[in-house]
Design a protein around this motif. Structure first.
Motif, PDB file in Angstrom:
ATOM      1  N   ALA A  25     -18.151  -9.672 -25.716  1.00  0.00           N
ATOM      2  CA  ALA A  25     -17.030  -8.829 -25.278  1.00  0.00           C
ATOM      3  C   ALA A  25     -17.126  -8.521 -23.784  1.00  0.00           C
ATOM      4  CB  ALA A  25     -16.992  -7.538 -26.099  1.00  0.00           C
ATOM      5  N   ALA A  26     -18.317  -8.232 -23.314  1.00  0.00           N
ATOM      6  CA  ALA A  26     -18.500  -7.913 -21.894  1.00  0.00           C
ATOM      7  C   ALA A  26     -18.306  -9.140 -21.005  1.00  0.00           C
ATOM      8  CB  ALA A  26     -19.897  -7.326 -21.669  1.00  0.00           C
ATOM      9  N   ASN A  27     -18.628 -10.305 -21.530  1.00  0.00           N
ATOM     10  CA  ASN A  27     -18.529 -11.558 -20.761  1.00  0.00           C
ATOM     11  C   ASN A  27     -17.292 -12.362 -21.143  1.00  0.00           C
ATOM     12  OD1 ASN A  27     -20.832 -11.245 -19.176  1.00  0.00           O
ATOM     13  ND2 ASN A  27     -22.162 -12.110 -20.752  1.00  0.00           N
ATOM     14  N   TRP A  28     -16.186 -11.712 -21.380  1.00  0.00           N
ATOM     15  CA  TRP A  28     -14.965 -12.387 -21.802  1.00  0.00           C
ATOM     16  C   TRP A  28     -14.390 -13.294 -20.717  1.00  0.00           C
ATOM     17  CZ3 TRP A  28     -10.498 -11.788 -19.069  1.00  0.00           C
ATOM     18  CH2 TRP A  28     -10.446 -10.718 -18.178  1.00  0.00           C
ATOM     19  N   ARG A  29     -14.650 -12.963 -19.470  1.00  0.00           N
ATOM     20  CA  ARG A  29     -14.066 -13.718 -18.356  1.00  0.00           C
ATOM     21  C   ARG A  29     -14.882 -14.992 -18.111  1.00  0.00           C
ATOM     22  NH1 ARG A  29     -13.904  -9.780 -14.601  1.00  0.00           N
ATOM     23  NH2 ARG A  29     -11.864  -9.164 -15.297  1.00  0.00           N
ATOM     24  N   PRO A  30     -14.271 -16.176 -18.259  1.00  0.00           N
ATOM     25  CA  PRO A  30     -15.007 -17.429 -18.030  1.00  0.00           C
ATOM     26  C   PRO A  30     -15.605 -17.483 -16.626  1.00  0.00           C
ATOM     27  CG  PRO A  30     -12.859 -17.872 -19.028  1.00  0.00           C
ATOM     28  CD  PRO A  30     -12.877 -16.418 -18.649  1.00  0.00           C
ATOM     29  N   GLY A  31     -16.845 -17.931 -16.561  1.00  0.00           N
ATOM     30  CA  GLY A  31     -17.514 -18.103 -15.274  1.00  0.00           C
ATOM     31  C   GLY A  31     -18.087 -16.833 -14.676  1.00  0.00           C
ATOM     32  N   ALA A  32     -18.022 -15.718 -15.392  1.00  0.00           N
ATOM     33  CA  ALA A  32     -18.524 -14.455 -14.842  1.00  0.00           C
ATOM     34  C   ALA A  32     -19.537 -13.819 -15.787  1.00  0.00           C
ATOM     35  CB  ALA A  32     -17.361 -13.499 -14.582  1.00  0.00           C
ATOM     36  N   ALA A  33     -20.378 -14.631 -16.377  1.00  0.00           N
ATOM     37  CA  ALA A  33     -21.318 -14.129 -17.381  1.00  0.00           C
ATOM     38  C   ALA A  33     -22.452 -13.329 -16.749  1.00  0.00           C
ATOM     39  CB  ALA A  33     -21.887 -15.286 -18.184  1.00  0.00           C
ATOM     40  N   ARG A  34     -22.664 -12.134 -17.301  1.00  0.00           N
ATOM     41  CA  ARG A  34     -23.808 -11.314 -16.913  1.00  0.00           C
ATOM     42  C   ARG A  34     -24.914 -11.553 -17.934  1.00  0.00           C
ATOM     43  NH1 ARG A  34     -20.671  -5.860 -16.828  1.00  0.00           N
ATOM     44  NH2 ARG A  34     -19.391  -7.122 -18.185  1.00  0.00           N
ATOM     45  N   PRO A  35     -26.166 -11.448 -17.519  1.00  0.00           N
ATOM     46  CA  PRO A  35     -27.271 -11.681 -18.459  1.00  0.00           C
ATOM     47  C   PRO A  35     -27.278 -10.673 -19.607  1.00  0.00           C
ATOM     48  CG  PRO A  35     -28.068 -11.584 -16.187  1.00  0.00           C
ATOM     49  CD  PRO A  35     -26.632 -11.160 -16.159  1.00  0.00           C
ATOM     50  N   ARG A  36     -27.669 -11.159 -20.773  1.00  0.00           N
ATOM     51  CA  ARG A  36     -27.726 -10.342 -21.985  1.00  0.00           C
ATOM     52  C   ARG A  36     -28.523  -9.053 -21.770  1.00  0.00           C
ATOM     53  NH1 ARG A  36     -27.586 -10.725 -27.605  1.00  0.00           N
ATOM     54  NH2 ARG A  36     -29.204  -9.504 -28.631  1.00  0.00           N
ATOM     55  N   HIS A  37     -29.720  -9.172 -21.204  1.00  0.00           N
ATOM     56  CA  HIS A  37     -30.575  -7.994 -21.031  1.00  0.00           C
ATOM     57  C   HIS A  37     -29.932  -6.954 -20.115  1.00  0.00           C
ATOM     58  CE1 HIS A  37     -31.745 -10.251 -17.417  1.00  0.00           C
ATOM     59  NE2 HIS A  37     -32.058  -9.075 -16.916  1.00  0.00           N
ATOM     60  N   GLU A  38     -29.182  -7.418 -19.120  1.00  0.00           N
ATOM     61  CA  GLU A  38     -28.512  -6.503 -18.189  1.00  0.00           C
ATOM     62  C   GLU A  38     -27.426  -5.702 -18.913  1.00  0.00           C
ATOM     63  OE1 GLU A  38     -25.367  -7.316 -14.745  1.00  0.00           O
ATOM     64  OE2 GLU A  38     -27.357  -8.140 -14.279  1.00  0.00           O
ATOM     65  N   ILE A  39     -26.675  -6.378 -19.765  1.00  0.00           N
ATOM     66  CA  ILE A  39     -25.606  -5.712 -20.508  1.00  0.00           C
ATOM     67  C   ILE A  39     -26.183  -4.730 -21.527  1.00  0.00           C
ATOM     68  CG2 ILE A  39     -23.731  -6.087 -22.181  1.00  0.00           C
ATOM     69  CD1 ILE A  39     -23.253  -8.790 -20.662  1.00  0.00           C
ATOM     70  N   LEU A  40     -27.115  -5.225 -22.336  1.00  0.00           N
ATOM     71  CA  LEU A  40     -27.617  -4.406 -23.444  1.00  0.00           C
ATOM     72  C   LEU A  40     -28.473  -3.228 -23.003  1.00  0.00           C
ATOM     73  CD1 LEU A  40     -28.363  -7.108 -26.132  1.00  0.00           C
ATOM     74  CD2 LEU A  40     -26.331  -5.675 -25.859  1.00  0.00           C
ATOM     75  N   SER A  41     -29.036  -3.307 -21.813  1.00  0.00           N
ATOM     76  CA  SER A  41     -29.848  -2.185 -21.334  1.00  0.00           C
ATOM     77  C   SER A  41     -29.019  -1.146 -20.582  1.00  0.00           C
ATOM     78  CB  SER A  41     -30.987  -2.695 -20.440  1.00  0.00           C
ATOM     79  OG  SER A  41     -30.465  -3.278 -19.263  1.00  0.00           O
ATOM     80  N   HIS A  42     -27.772  -1.478 -20.270  1.00  0.00           N
ATOM     81  CA  HIS A  42     -26.904  -0.555 -19.536  1.00  0.00           C
ATOM     82  C   HIS A  42     -26.310   0.471 -20.499  1.00  0.00           C
ATOM     83  CE1 HIS A  42     -23.843   1.031 -16.903  1.00  0.00           C
ATOM     84  NE2 HIS A  42     -24.436   0.398 -15.907  1.00  0.00           N
ATOM     85  N   PRO A  43     -26.376   1.774 -20.161  1.00  0.00           N
ATOM     86  CA  PRO A  43     -25.866   2.815 -21.062  1.00  0.00           C
ATOM     87  C   PRO A  43     -24.392   2.645 -21.437  1.00  0.00           C
ATOM     88  CG  PRO A  43     -26.890   3.804 -19.114  1.00  0.00           C
ATOM     89  CD  PRO A  43     -26.957   2.316 -18.948  1.00  0.00           C
ATOM     90  N   ARG A  47     -24.636   2.351 -25.780  1.00  0.00           N
ATOM     91  CA  ARG A  47     -24.134   3.434 -26.643  1.00  0.00           C
ATOM     92  C   ARG A  47     -23.402   2.884 -27.869  1.00  0.00           C
ATOM     93  NH1 ARG A  47     -21.004   4.534 -22.057  1.00  0.00           N
ATOM     94  NH2 ARG A  47     -22.132   6.482 -21.845  1.00  0.00           N
ATOM     95  N   TYR A  48     -22.919   1.651 -27.789  1.00  0.00           N
ATOM     96  CA  TYR A  48     -22.208   1.066 -28.924  1.00  0.00           C
ATOM     97  C   TYR A  48     -23.153   0.487 -29.975  1.00  0.00           C
ATOM     98  CZ  TYR A  48     -18.194   1.635 -25.916  1.00  0.00           C
ATOM     99  OH  TYR A  48     -17.226   2.173 -25.111  1.00  0.00           O
ATOM    100  N   LEU A  49     -24.448   0.438 -29.643  1.00  0.00           N
ATOM    101  CA  LEU A  49     -25.429  -0.165 -30.539  1.00  0.00           C
ATOM    102  C   LEU A  49     -26.565   0.755 -30.933  1.00  0.00           C
ATOM    103  CD1 LEU A  49     -25.734  -3.476 -28.538  1.00  0.00           C
ATOM    104  CD2 LEU A  49     -24.636  -3.227 -30.762  1.00  0.00           C
ATOM    105  N   SER A  50     -26.910   1.673 -30.060  1.00  0.00           N
ATOM    106  CA  SER A  50     -28.077   2.527 -30.249  1.00  0.00           C
ATOM    107  C   SER A  50     -28.029   3.238 -31.596  1.00  0.00           C
ATOM    108  CB  SER A  50     -28.141   3.539 -29.105  1.00  0.00           C
ATOM    109  OG  SER A  50     -29.265   4.358 -29.254  1.00  0.00           O
ATOM    110  N   GLY A  51     -29.070   3.041 -32.395  1.00  0.00           N
ATOM    111  CA  GLY A  51     -29.140   3.681 -33.696  1.00  0.00           C
ATOM    112  C   GLY A  51     -28.114   3.163 -34.680  1.00  0.00           C
ATOM    113  N   TRP A  52     -27.753   1.881 -34.562  1.00  0.00           N
ATOM    114  CA  TRP A  52     -26.711   1.294 -35.414  1.00  0.00           C
ATOM    115  C   TRP A  52     -26.893   1.667 -36.880  1.00  0.00           C
ATOM    116  CZ3 TRP A  52     -22.160  -0.061 -36.521  1.00  0.00           C
ATOM    117  CH2 TRP A  52     -21.880  -0.848 -37.647  1.00  0.00           C
TER     118      TRP A  52
END
Length: 163
Positions: A25-43, A47-52
């Motif tokens: 969802a965060a990397n929906w824009r082609p060619g603008a992918a951010r690293p997984r760890h950068e996305i998932l560690s950002h508050p 917040r959408y996953l913590s304590g699922w």
């Protein structure tokens, strides 16, 4: 790619896959992918996953054979730690992600409809989301009855009345 897929309720062990879908969802824009760890560690995203599967969390996973291909879920955010699409206390915010190969095959629409049906069953009056401007998913959300209620910097908050 198999033509048939189905939906099942999300369970606690789906947390890692939901993380994958936050990244999609965060990397929906082609060619603008951010690293997984950068996305998932950002508050903003964690917040959408913590304590699922905390109380009130509801979700569905789309599967094709043994492969998980998409997911949609919601959770209610507290006013002191709102999500991107927060509109008020008790209004769940949904998150949706579908693997790129499965986009435009009806998976996202089916997930969205199932999640909104579940929210109605729970007696929810509204459901909300946030979407970046230019994201092709906006067309899906509008076609399913979501309307923009607030425009922010580069993103819109959309709400659907479930009554």
């Amino acid at each position: 790619m198999p033509e048939s897929w189905s939906l099942r309720p999300a369970v606690q062990t789906d947390g890692v896959f939901l993380g994958d879908m936050v990244v999609e969802a965060a990397n929906w824009r082609p060619g603008a992918a951010r690293p997984r760890h950068e996305i998932l560690s950002h508050p903003d995203y964690s917040r959408y996953l913590s304590g699922w599967m905390r109380p009130g969390d509801v979700g569905f996973v789309a599967v094709a054979g043994a492969e998980q291909i998409g997911a949609a879920w919601y959770r209610t955010m507290p006013p002191n730690d709102p999500g991107f699409g927060y509109v008020g206390t008790g209004v769940p915010e949904l998150i949706i992600g579908v693997k790129p190969l499965w986009r435009s095959h009806g998976v996202g629409r089916a997930l969205l409809r199932r999640l909104c049906d579940e929210a109605r069953t729970e007696g929810r009056a509204r459901i909300c989301l946030s979407v970046e401007r230019g994201n092709f998913a906006q067309v899906l959300y509008r076609s399913e009855g979501f309307a923009v209620t607030r425009s922010g910097f580069g993103r819109d908050t959309m709400v659907m009345r479930l009554g």
